[in-house]
Design a protein around this motif. Structure first.
Motif, PDB file in Angstrom:
ATOM      1  N   VAL A 219       0.863  -1.181   0.000  1.00  0.00           N
ATOM      2  CA  VAL A 219       0.000   0.000   0.000  1.00  0.00           C
ATOM      3  C   VAL A 219       0.899   1.229   0.000  1.00  0.00           C
ATOM      4  CG1 VAL A 219      -1.885   1.214   1.139  1.00  0.00           C
ATOM      5  CG2 VAL A 219      -1.762  -1.287   1.259  1.00  0.00           C
ATOM      6  N   GLU A 220       0.935   1.899  -1.120  1.00  0.00           N
ATOM      7  CA  GLU A 220       1.855   3.029  -1.306  1.00  0.00           C
ATOM      8  C   GLU A 220       1.332   4.309  -0.665  1.00  0.00           C
ATOM      9  OE1 GLU A 220       2.887   5.541  -5.196  1.00  0.00           O
ATOM     10  OE2 GLU A 220       3.695   3.505  -5.294  1.00  0.00           O
ATOM     11  N   ARG A 221       0.054   4.573  -0.873  1.00  0.00           N
ATOM     12  CA  ARG A 221      -0.553   5.793  -0.310  1.00  0.00           C
ATOM     13  C   ARG A 221      -1.959   5.463   0.165  1.00  0.00           C
ATOM     14  NH1 ARG A 221      -1.105  11.062  -3.623  1.00  0.00           N
ATOM     15  NH2 ARG A 221      -2.012  11.704  -1.636  1.00  0.00           N
ATOM     16  N   TYR A 222      -2.388   6.212   1.159  1.00  0.00           N
ATOM     17  CA  TYR A 222      -3.744   6.020   1.668  1.00  0.00           C
ATOM     18  C   TYR A 222      -4.309   7.389   2.026  1.00  0.00           C
ATOM     19  CZ  TYR A 222      -7.561   3.193   3.465  1.00  0.00           C
ATOM     20  OH  TYR A 222      -8.777   2.576   3.621  1.00  0.00           O
ATOM     21  N   ALA A 223      -5.565   7.624   1.665  1.00  0.00           N
ATOM     22  CA  ALA A 223      -6.211   8.912   1.934  1.00  0.00           C
ATOM     23  C   ALA A 223      -7.575   8.685   2.557  1.00  0.00           C
ATOM     24  CB  ALA A 223      -6.350   9.723   0.651  1.00  0.00           C
ATOM     25  N   VAL A 224      -7.912   9.540   3.506  1.00  0.00           N
ATOM     26  CA  VAL A 224      -9.165   9.423   4.256  1.00  0.00           C
ATOM     27  C   VAL A 224      -9.830  10.790   4.320  1.00  0.00           C
ATOM     28  CG1 VAL A 224     -10.209   8.920   6.503  1.00  0.00           C
ATOM     29  CG2 VAL A 224      -8.246   7.575   5.709  1.00  0.00           C
ATOM     30  N   VAL A 225     -11.101  10.834   3.970  1.00  0.00           N
ATOM     31  CA  VAL A 225     -11.940  11.993   4.273  1.00  0.00           C
ATOM     32  C   VAL A 225     -13.050  11.498   5.180  1.00  0.00           C
ATOM     33  CG1 VAL A 225     -13.413  13.812   3.381  1.00  0.00           C
ATOM     34  CG2 VAL A 225     -11.409  13.117   2.085  1.00  0.00           C
ATOM     35  N   HIS A 226     -13.210  12.158   6.315  1.00  0.00           N
ATOM     36  CA  HIS A 226     -14.071  11.627   7.373  1.00  0.00           C
ATOM     37  C   HIS A 226     -14.972  12.724   7.903  1.00  0.00           C
ATOM     38  CE1 HIS A 226     -14.707  10.299  11.712  1.00  0.00           C
ATOM     39  NE2 HIS A 226     -15.287   9.369  10.987  1.00  0.00           N
ATOM     40  N   ASP A 227     -16.188  12.353   8.278  1.00  0.00           N
ATOM     41  CA  ASP A 227     -17.134  13.287   8.879  1.00  0.00           C
ATOM     42  C   ASP A 227     -17.691  12.670  10.149  1.00  0.00           C
ATOM     43  OD1 ASP A 227     -19.114  15.031   9.623  1.00  0.00           O
ATOM     44  OD2 ASP A 227     -20.315  14.819   7.801  1.00  0.00           O
ATOM     45  N   CYS A 228     -17.264  13.201  11.290  1.00  0.00           N
ATOM     46  CA  CYS A 228     -17.838  12.750  12.560  1.00  0.00           C
ATOM     47  C   CYS A 228     -18.457  13.929  13.296  1.00  0.00           C
ATOM     48  CB  CYS A 228     -16.801  12.026  13.419  1.00  0.00           C
ATOM     49  SG  CYS A 228     -15.387  13.005  13.892  1.00  0.00           S
ATOM     50  N   GLY A 229     -19.002  14.872  12.523  1.00  0.00           N
ATOM     51  CA  GLY A 229     -19.631  16.025  13.140  1.00  0.00           C
ATOM     52  C   GLY A 229     -18.614  16.918  13.815  1.00  0.00           C
ATOM     53  N   ASN A 230     -19.030  17.592  14.875  1.00  0.00           N
ATOM     54  CA  ASN A 230     -18.109  18.428  15.633  1.00  0.00           C
ATOM     55  C   ASN A 230     -17.123  17.550  16.398  1.00  0.00           C
ATOM     56  OD1 ASN A 230     -19.327  20.839  14.819  1.00  0.00           O
ATOM     57  ND2 ASN A 230     -20.852  20.706  16.450  1.00  0.00           N
ATOM     58  N   VAL A 231     -15.850  17.920  16.338  1.00  0.00           N
ATOM     59  CA  VAL A 231     -14.777  17.093  16.885  1.00  0.00           C
ATOM     60  C   VAL A 231     -14.273  17.677  18.195  1.00  0.00           C
ATOM     61  CG1 VAL A 231     -12.475  16.164  16.456  1.00  0.00           C
ATOM     62  CG2 VAL A 231     -14.108  16.366  14.576  1.00  0.00           C
ATOM     63  N   ILE A 232     -14.271  16.883  19.244  1.00  0.00           N
ATOM     64  CA  ILE A 232     -13.758  17.350  20.538  1.00  0.00           C
ATOM     65  C   ILE A 232     -12.255  17.574  20.464  1.00  0.00           C
ATOM     66  CG2 ILE A 232     -13.574  16.856  23.003  1.00  0.00           C
ATOM     67  CD1 ILE A 232     -15.863  14.799  22.620  1.00  0.00           C
ATOM     68  N   ASN A 233     -11.544  16.565  19.961  1.00  0.00           N
ATOM     69  CA  ASN A 233     -10.081  16.602  19.938  1.00  0.00           C
ATOM     70  C   ASN A 233      -9.603  15.998  18.624  1.00  0.00           C
ATOM     71  OD1 ASN A 233      -7.280  15.932  20.298  1.00  0.00           O
ATOM     72  ND2 ASN A 233      -7.554  16.137  22.512  1.00  0.00           N
ATOM     73  N   PRO A 234      -9.265  16.835  17.621  1.00  0.00           N
ATOM     74  CA  PRO A 234      -8.842  16.313  16.312  1.00  0.00           C
ATOM     75  C   PRO A 234      -7.658  15.364  16.390  1.00  0.00           C
ATOM     76  CG  PRO A 234      -9.274  18.671  16.176  1.00  0.00           C
ATOM     77  CD  PRO A 234      -9.326  18.315  17.633  1.00  0.00           C
ATOM     78  N   ARG A 235      -6.763  15.597  17.322  1.00  0.00           N
ATOM     79  CA  ARG A 235      -5.590  14.734  17.450  1.00  0.00           C
ATOM     80  C   ARG A 235      -5.995  13.305  17.797  1.00  0.00           C
ATOM     81  NH1 ARG A 235      -0.357  16.754  20.859  1.00  0.00           N
ATOM     82  NH2 ARG A 235       1.015  14.953  20.577  1.00  0.00           N
ATOM     83  N   ILE A 236      -6.955  13.162  18.704  1.00  0.00           N
ATOM     84  CA  ILE A 236      -7.406  11.831  19.095  1.00  0.00           C
ATOM     85  C   ILE A 236      -8.200  11.188  17.968  1.00  0.00           C
ATOM     86  CG2 ILE A 236      -8.999  10.629  20.657  1.00  0.00           C
ATOM     87  CD1 ILE A 236      -7.947  12.386  22.910  1.00  0.00           C
ATOM     88  N   VAL A 237      -9.037  11.957  17.286  1.00  0.00           N
ATOM     89  CA  VAL A 237      -9.797  11.405  16.165  1.00  0.00           C
ATOM     90  C   VAL A 237      -8.854  10.901  15.076  1.00  0.00           C
ATOM     91  CG1 VAL A 237     -11.343  12.005  14.259  1.00  0.00           C
ATOM     92  CG2 VAL A 237     -11.905  12.708  16.585  1.00  0.00           C
ATOM     93  N   GLU A 238      -7.844  11.682  14.759  1.00  0.00           N
ATOM     94  CA  GLU A 238      -6.891  11.243  13.730  1.00  0.00           C
ATOM     95  C   GLU A 238      -6.157   9.982  14.164  1.00  0.00           C
ATOM     96  OE1 GLU A 238      -4.763  14.884  13.418  1.00  0.00           O
ATOM     97  OE2 GLU A 238      -6.528  15.896  12.578  1.00  0.00           O
ATOM     98  N   GLY A 239      -5.837   9.872  15.457  1.00  0.00           N
ATOM     99  CA  GLY A 239      -5.214   8.653  15.952  1.00  0.00           C
ATOM    100  C   GLY A 239      -6.134   7.453  15.833  1.00  0.00           C
ATOM    101  N   GLN A 240      -7.416   7.671  16.116  1.00  0.00           N
ATOM    102  CA  GLN A 240      -8.390   6.585  15.973  1.00  0.00           C
ATOM    103  C   GLN A 240      -8.475   6.124  14.517  1.00  0.00           C
ATOM    104  OE1 GLN A 240     -10.089   4.825  18.091  1.00  0.00           O
ATOM    105  NE2 GLN A 240     -10.926   5.991  19.773  1.00  0.00           N
TER     106      GLN A 240
END
Length: 831
Positions: free
Chosen positions: A691-712
């Protein structure tokens, strides 16, 4: 590895003091990463140790159990079989419960805490031994002689469908459940559709592999006749209720604590496990006998493979009808799901597949026939994604097949079928896994597609592929979209108290397995109370602190307990304003909470005459008779000379203390969404897949902590790569698990995770909860298998219909192409 984020989703804020939406470091990490965590096996060092004799056979009748040789070993304190349970009480002798009943379940069957007359999978517990240590306990297990009458096992979906053998004598067709639903006139739409294709697909069985397996440590108190036990679980309150029922005890005399939990991924939402019943029961038995009041059991890795739970395994048949533009007129979906030997968790996985298969699309007609089948294998319960990856695989493979058939861009076909923002809320007139309507609350799927095109450089990929081919490299691109029902009810609660020191304590019954709850919940509470985040302490999963909860699963933690903390903190804030208003001779509407104080709006916290600290407000909230320090002196009766003596110290309808308990119960689930893309390279000689590259677009509404969401999301993608390329459970025809170790069950290392994960977010807040949130915990894993399958197919030009796929399997597909240019399992046109 690099993770790039184009945009972090936040809620609108009124100033720099807001913590909601900030990518703050996790407060719990210092403790956990420095070795100061307290996991199950860090507890109970003086406890007796339990071990279990487990069945070596997939299907057999028990004809005898001889425990005499084990009883003679030094250090053995007890040996228990089903007969001991039957002698104790009817509740201990009952089968394990069906946790989630459903009308589609035809023949629910479950086992016993210890096998009674028959075993139905390798690893089923038959005898429990309690000894001074694990070594002695295992030695005793080896000396116990269990004799069997071997029966023919049912292994695999095909065998179960044939039904020439039975897992349970009274279930002749091996069908545990049949779920049927849909909308529209699908037969007419298929008959009239300009084009029809049929796909036969397969997702093989896999399993969650948390770093820490299951474990239980129980302590019996003879004087109080109370039971306290610790278990590595995702639902401490429900385990407490289940164990109390089994042991015939009042719930308030049973306490359950989830310590630090080293990963769950769904396997620990199942409850009660046989061991969660047996260990507390044994602690009570031995405590009452005066032998020992503490017993502990910790699962080893082989036990986790053969006696915990698996997931994923499905066979699928999809027939689609569509027009010349790729508009989906009919989606006819039949699936056969392997639920293993028993059905303790109901058919949640099947329901998720059968509803979430729709994704962001709106077919004119839709039909599902889902069959959940018994086999003589380990039980199947949710594993991160919980049936959604299978549903996404069916829909997204169909979208790619339609695009290929029509010669269209795969994204063009998807855009032709997506639900538009102006159509929200979108009601499918179906029932979701929470028993509530399947209604998408908000979403902008076109915006996600547009962002993904930029992230992965979709339009530039054909030129990149041409350049790679000139260099002798084979690359391909794949895409998959999904919608995930998150935050299902029925409720969660939270308690918030401000102490006289001004510090804030919060508690929820929801459990934590690494999601960062101590950080995100503290961000919510700190915002609502206007205090520093470092002044907020959060406790989760301890029934002594909070007794009512549901559990951590289905991407619901932030939505459910986050909302409950907001409700509770707002109640505390309102009470603080009311008390401070009396002290400051102001109206509560003139006050706000800021800087650890209640102060007049527009003034500085701590300013004399217009501000009072939350610690002092906490003192005033509890009228006292006795002064034991300077702070408490202010709350005694004779110090308040201006008090209106016609009003009681505690007014009607109020309670002492600056604290509140709040609950949040949603009308239905909220629906997160996303779209992923991957670029893969396949080796022309060895067929290795990278897997050379991977891209994600995600919608979880309002985000409390973007750092934790990105880790998830990052962790979910890694798990998804494992599910697509490495992880599979392999049984032979006798029901023996052939790869029950990490030598043979492959997990991705960091070297197998994509070097680049690019992320972006769309934000469509939910109106179903007060903070506009949606769940995020399972987002990374849901579409990954479908994405990678599409990318391999694009690279190789061979239909990919079964996952996971290994290099050897891809090599064989290449060989089959030489004799069948369409591939053995290519989609077939229905003429």
């Amino acid at each position: 590895m690099s993770v790039t984020t184009k945009q972090a989703a936040t809620i609108p804020t009124t100033g720099s003091e807001h913590l909601f939406g900030k990518p703050l470091p996790r407060t719990e990490d210092t403790r956990l990463l420095s070795g100061n965590g307290k996991y199950l096996d860090d507890l109970g060092h003086d406890a007796l140790i339990a071990a279990f004799v487990r069945s070596p056979h997939a299907h057999a009748r028990i004809t005898g159990i001889d425990i005499d040789a084990a009883l003679g070993l030094p250090g053995i304190y007890a040996v228990y079989t089903y007969e001991d349970l039957a002698a104790d009480s009817p509740s201990m002798a009952e089968t394990m419960p069906l946790l989630i009943p459903h009308p589609a379940i035809i023949s629910p069957r479950n086992g016993f805490p210890l096998a009674k007359d028959e075993v139905n999978h390798v690893g089923e517990a038959i005898v429990m031994v309690v000894a001074r240590n694990r070594y002695v306990a295992e030695d005793a297990c080896a000396k116990i002689d269990v004799t069997y009458e071997i029966l023919d096992p049912v292994v695999g979906i095909d065998t179960a469908r044939r039904a020439d053998r039975r897992v349970h004598d009274d279930v002749p067709d091996n069908v545990a459940a049949h779920l049927h639903h849909g909308f529209g006139d699908i037969d007419a739409q298929l008959a009239d559709a300009p084009h029809r294709l049929t796909l036969n697909l397969e997702i093989e069985r896999s399993a969650s592999m948390p770093m820490e397996g299951k474990g239980v440590y129980a302590r019996w108190d003879n004087d109080e006749e109370t039971l306290t036990f610790w278990t590595s679980t995702q639902t401490s309150t429900s385990v407490r209720a289940a164990v109390a029922a089994r042991l015939g005890m009042a719930t308030n005399r049973v306490h359950c604590i989830a310590p630090d939990v080293g990963g769950g991924f769904g396997v620990k939402i199942m409850h009660p496990w046989p061991e969660e019943v047996m260990v507390p029961w044994a602690a009570r038995q031995l405590g009452k006998a005066g032998i020992s009041r503490e017993v502990k059991w910790v699962e080893d890795r082989r036990e986790h493979f053969i006696s915990s739970a698996h997931e994923r395994g499905q066979l699928q048949e999809v027939t689609v009808g569509f027009d010349d533009d790729g508009r989906l007129l009919a989606f006819d979906f039949t699936l056969w799901h392997d639920n293993g030997a028993y059905l303790p968790y109901g058919i949640i996985v099947v329901i998720n597949t059968a509803t979430q298969v729709l994704g962001p699309y709106k077919p004119v007609s839709f039909r599902v026939n889902a069959y959940s089948l018994y086999t003589n294998t380990v039980i199947v319960i949710p594993y991160r994604g919980a049936g959604r990856p299978q549903g996404v695989f069916a829909m997204e493979r169909s979208m790619d097949a339609i695009a290929k058939y029509l010669g269209k861009d795969p994204l063009e076909v998807r855009e032709r079928n997506i639900i538009r923002p102006e159509e929200m809320p979108y009601d499918f007139n179906l029932v979701f896994q929470d028993g509530r309507p399947l209604i998408y609350d908000t979403g902008n799927y076109q915006a996600g597609i547009d962002k993904l095109k930029t992230l992965i450089d979709w339009d530039g990929f054909p030129e990149y592929k041409k350049q790679a081919a000139a260099e002798g490299r084979t690359i391909g691109i794949g895409v998959a979209a999904y919608v995930e029902g998150t935050g299902p009810g029925p409720y969660e609660g939270a308690h918030v108290v401000i102490e006289t020191s001004g510090k804030v304590k919060g508690a929820t019954g929801l459990t934590t397995q690494g999601q960062g709850h101590q950080t995100t919940f503290a961000q919510i509470v700190a915002d609502d109370l206007g205090v520093e985040m470092s002044d907020v302490e959060i406790v989760t999963g301890d029934t002594r602190r909070f007794g009512y909860a549901v559990g951590t699963f289905a991407s619901r933690g932030a939505v459910m307990s986050g909302s409950a903390f907001h409700v509770a903190a707002q109640m505390v804030a309102a009470k603080a304003k009311k008390i401070a208003a009396v002290a400051l001779d102001l109206d509560p509407g003139q006050l706000e909470l800021r800087g650890g104080h209640v102060c007049k709006i527009g003034t500085e916290p701590g300013a004399p005459g217009t501000s009072i600290s939350l610690g002092i407000v906490a003192v005033l909230s509890n009228p006292l008779r006795y002064a034991f320090d300077e702070a408490s002196r202010q709350a005694t009766g004779f110090t308040k000379t201006s008090t209106d003596m016609t009003i009681p110290p505690i007014r009607e309808g109020e309670q002492p203390g600056l604290e509140a308990t709040g609950y949040y119960s949603p009308p239905r689930s909220t629906f997160a969404s996303g779209i992923h893309a991957a670029i893969v390279e396949t080796d022309p000689v060895t067929a290795e897949i990278h897997v050379e590259r991977y891209a994600v677009v995600h919608d979880c509404g309002n985000v409390i902590n973007p750092r934790i969401v990105e880790g998830q999301i990052h962790g979910g993608v890694a798990q998804g790569v494992g599910g697509a390329l490495y992880e599979r459970i392999v049984y032979d025809e006798h029901g023996q698990l052939l790869n029950a170790s990490f030598m043979d069950f492959l997990l991705p290392f960091v070297t197998e995770v994509p070097d680049s994960i690019d992320m972006d977010h769309t934000v469509t807040p939910s109106g179903l909860n007060p903070l506009g949130m949606k769940g995020a915990g399972e987002a990374g894993v849901i579409p990954t298998t479908a994405v990678i399958a599409a990318a391999i197919e694009d690279a190789e030009g061979i239909p990919i219909t079964s996952m996971p796929i290994s290099p050897s399997e891809l090599f064989e597909l290449r060989n089959s192409r030489s004799t069948n240019h369409r591939g053995a399992d290519a989609p077939q046109e229905n003429l």
